[in-house]
Design a protein around this motif. Structure first.
Motif, PDB file in Angstrom:
ATOM      1  N   ASN A  26     -39.807 -16.986 -62.968  1.00  0.00           N
ATOM      2  CA  ASN A  26     -39.758 -17.909 -61.842  1.00  0.00           C
ATOM      3  C   ASN A  26     -40.953 -17.724 -60.914  1.00  0.00           C
ATOM      4  O   ASN A  26     -41.502 -18.694 -60.395  1.00  0.00           O
ATOM      5  CB  ASN A  26     -38.456 -17.738 -61.069  1.00  0.00           C
ATOM      6  N   ARG A  29     -44.137 -19.134 -62.566  1.00  0.00           N
ATOM      7  CA  ARG A  29     -44.246 -20.589 -62.486  1.00  0.00           C
ATOM      8  C   ARG A  29     -44.560 -21.062 -61.072  1.00  0.00           C
ATOM      9  O   ARG A  29     -45.263 -22.063 -60.896  1.00  0.00           O
ATOM     10  CB  ARG A  29     -42.962 -21.221 -63.017  1.00  0.00           C
ATOM     11  N   LEU A 304     -36.708 -15.550 -57.053  1.00  0.00           N
ATOM     12  CA  LEU A 304     -36.634 -16.728 -57.917  1.00  0.00           C
ATOM     13  C   LEU A 304     -36.601 -18.036 -57.127  1.00  0.00           C
ATOM     14  O   LEU A 304     -36.913 -19.107 -57.663  1.00  0.00           O
ATOM     15  CB  LEU A 304     -35.436 -16.634 -58.864  1.00  0.00           C
ATOM     16  N   TRP A 305     -36.220 -17.995 -55.848  1.00  0.00           N
ATOM     17  CA  TRP A 305     -36.176 -19.203 -55.025  1.00  0.00           C
ATOM     18  C   TRP A 305     -37.552 -19.854 -54.890  1.00  0.00           C
ATOM     19  O   TRP A 305     -37.655 -21.059 -54.616  1.00  0.00           O
ATOM     20  CB  TRP A 305     -35.663 -18.862 -53.631  1.00  0.00           C
ATOM     21  N   TYR A 307     -39.822 -20.645 -56.973  1.00  0.00           N
ATOM     22  CA  TYR A 307     -40.069 -21.696 -57.957  1.00  0.00           C
ATOM     23  C   TYR A 307     -39.445 -23.004 -57.475  1.00  0.00           C
ATOM     24  O   TYR A 307     -40.078 -24.071 -57.485  1.00  0.00           O
ATOM     25  CB  TYR A 307     -39.513 -21.260 -59.309  1.00  0.00           C
ATOM     26  N   TRP A 341     -32.041 -25.672 -58.743  1.00  0.00           N
ATOM     27  CA  TRP A 341     -32.352 -24.619 -59.722  1.00  0.00           C
ATOM     28  C   TRP A 341     -31.068 -24.245 -60.431  1.00  0.00           C
ATOM     29  O   TRP A 341     -30.021 -24.047 -59.797  1.00  0.00           O
ATOM     30  CB  TRP A 341     -32.939 -23.410 -59.002  1.00  0.00           C
ATOM     31  N   SER A 343     -29.202 -21.907 -63.719  1.00  0.00           N
ATOM     32  CA  SER A 343     -29.121 -20.997 -64.850  1.00  0.00           C
ATOM     33  C   SER A 343     -27.929 -21.462 -65.694  1.00  0.00           C
ATOM     34  O   SER A 343     -26.770 -21.211 -65.318  1.00  0.00           O
ATOM     35  CB  SER A 343     -28.889 -19.552 -64.388  1.00  0.00           C
ATOM     36  N   TYR A 376     -35.170 -24.756 -64.226  1.00  0.00           N
ATOM     37  CA  TYR A 376     -34.248 -23.842 -64.893  1.00  0.00           C
ATOM     38  C   TYR A 376     -34.780 -22.419 -64.865  1.00  0.00           C
ATOM     39  O   TYR A 376     -35.979 -22.184 -64.681  1.00  0.00           O
ATOM     40  CB  TYR A 376     -34.011 -24.301 -66.331  1.00  0.00           C
ATOM     41  N   ASP A 377     -33.857 -21.486 -65.060  1.00  0.00           N
ATOM     42  CA  ASP A 377     -34.232 -20.065 -64.991  1.00  0.00           C
ATOM     43  C   ASP A 377     -35.174 -19.674 -66.118  1.00  0.00           C
ATOM     44  O   ASP A 377     -35.929 -18.714 -65.984  1.00  0.00           O
ATOM     45  CB  ASP A 377     -32.989 -19.179 -64.989  1.00  0.00           C
TER      46      ASP A 377
END
Length: 413
Positions: A26, A29, A304-305, A307, A341, A343, A376-377
């Motif tokens: 993440n 990206r 991860l946020w 992304y 987002w 998963s 997506y994750d």
């Protein structure tokens, strides 16, 4: 460049130095959307992030528990990269152990790597539930009430229990027993129920205990931002959880960007009040009855946020890179909230868990997944290789895949 540092020299440029990343796909990206090349540093021989089109190399590290050896390897990598580029390389870190290492060895790392950290005392407080609670109470921040062990017998409302230190996972197996393998914390119906738990009694000096703020996963909000070395907030966005697995105390499975003027004002106020510097994420929970926001914790690391935030128009990884490399101070931008987002694996488990309790049916779950663009994750149309290499690895080990599938299904049931 070296046996432990493998880089595509054709993509190495002093005009756009690569970021050395202690993190996952993440973050790769988020940086890739800003056209920042990435060198992925990990103790694992291969990770999905290394297969990304945005990755130009990899750096082999020892396990994070071998902290001095990790720092020695990072310094060697920094020496090679700065020698080739004639400039420092930005360092990004994606979990609490990595953040703690950068904080503790900041003086040794700073000649080779660019990063922005809060003052050491504040950094230590953000890593410790106990120190942060004391700091928050001293400054009058809206945190849940802390409870002492000897107060529990008289406390009739639900209580939340979690480790005092974010990095204290040497006892992870013990915590897993206490939390029944369900996430990073556990909710007890009232204080006496916690007193009756033998493992909690044995561990109580290592636990942070506080009042539980009522509300489901959608009550979990976050304020994300980046502040410069003077503590000026350069950019920010707001996020809200849709589901986690396990519920309330587990990992994110479905997230969305959001707007809330009250939380925006509170977040900006707390940045100044705490004196935060660098990247951060403030976690809040909105009381189901009163609607008041309670500050749960502050994480001073990338996650991860970023992304999702980047797809919404606020790329904090890019803001950090531009500031560290060129001193650019971006103006705060209002994020778009169309993207979510997801998963798929974790959210399916979240659905199964909620369905078992009669809180979500299949039509309701499927309806929640329809509409609006998603990231997506693991999978991305524009960057498919990380997903494909994981899929190929799973197909080569079908018995292992079947075992995992059965384990996931049994866990969720």
């Amino acid at each position: 460049m070296s046996g432990f540092l493998k880089v595509d020299l054709r993509r190495l440029s002093p005009h756009r130095p690569p970021a050395l990343l202690l993190g996952g796909i993440n973050l790769v990206r988020a940086l890739g959307l800003a056209r920042v090349p990435v060198i992925v540093a990990s103790h694992e021989p291969f990770t999905p992030a290394m297969a990304s089109r945005y990755s130009i190399g990899r750096c082999a590290l020892p396990p994070i528990a071998q902290r001095e050896a990790v720092v020695e390897r990072l310094l060697r990598a920094g020496e090679l990269l700065t020698g080739a580029l004639c400039t420092r390389v930005p360092l990004f870190y994606g979990d609490d152990d990595q953040l703690g290492l950068v904080q503790d060895f900041r003086d040794a790392l700073s000649p080779y790597f660019a990063f922005v950290l809060s003052e050491p005392a504040l950094s230590r407080a953000l890593q410790s539930k106990l120190l942060f609670q004391a700091l928050a109470e001293k400054r009058g921040l809206p945190v849940p009430r802390r409870l002492e062990w000897n107060e529990l017998a008289e406390f009739d409302a639900p209580v939340l229990v979690k480790p005092k230190l974010k990095t204290d996972w040497d006892n992870s197996a013990v915590y897993s027993q206490l939390f029944h393998g369900a996430g990073k914390a556990r909710v007890f119906p009232e204080g006496r129920a916690l007193l009756r738990e033998p493992l909690a009694a044995a561990l109580h000096e290592q636990l942070a205990i506080q009042e539980y703020i009522p509300g489901d996963d959608r009550s979990l909000w976050s304020f994300h931002g980046f502040a410069d070395e003077r503590g000026k907030l350069l950019a920010w966005f707001i996020g809200r959880k849709i589901r986690t697995y396990p519920a309330l105390t587990g990992d994110s499975s479905y997230l969305e960007l959001a707007h809330d003027p009250e939380l925006a004002a509170l977040g900006r106020e707390l940045v100044q009040g705490l004196g935060l510097k660098g990247v951060f994420k403030m976690d809040f929970k909105r009381h189901a009855a009163s609607g008041r926001f309670h500050l749960l914790e502050v994480n001073a690391r990338f996650n991860l946020w970023h992304y999702l935030g980047a797809k919404g128009g606020v790329n904090l990884a890019q803001v950090a890179y531009d500031y560290m490399m060129r001193g650019v101070r971006s103006a705060p931008i209002q994020s778009r909230t169309r993207h979510r987002w997801l998963s798929p694996r974790l959210d399916y488990l979240a659905y199964r868990s909620l369905a078992a309790r009669g809180e979500l049916d299949a039509p309701g779950w499927l309806a929640s997944l329809i509409g609006g663009p998603k990231v997506y994750d693991l999978f991305a149309w524009t960057d498919p290789m990380p997903f494909l290499v994981v899929l190929w690895d799973e197909l080569k080990h079908l018995p292992r895949l079947r075992h995992r599938l059965m384990r996931w299904l049994s866990t969720a049931s």
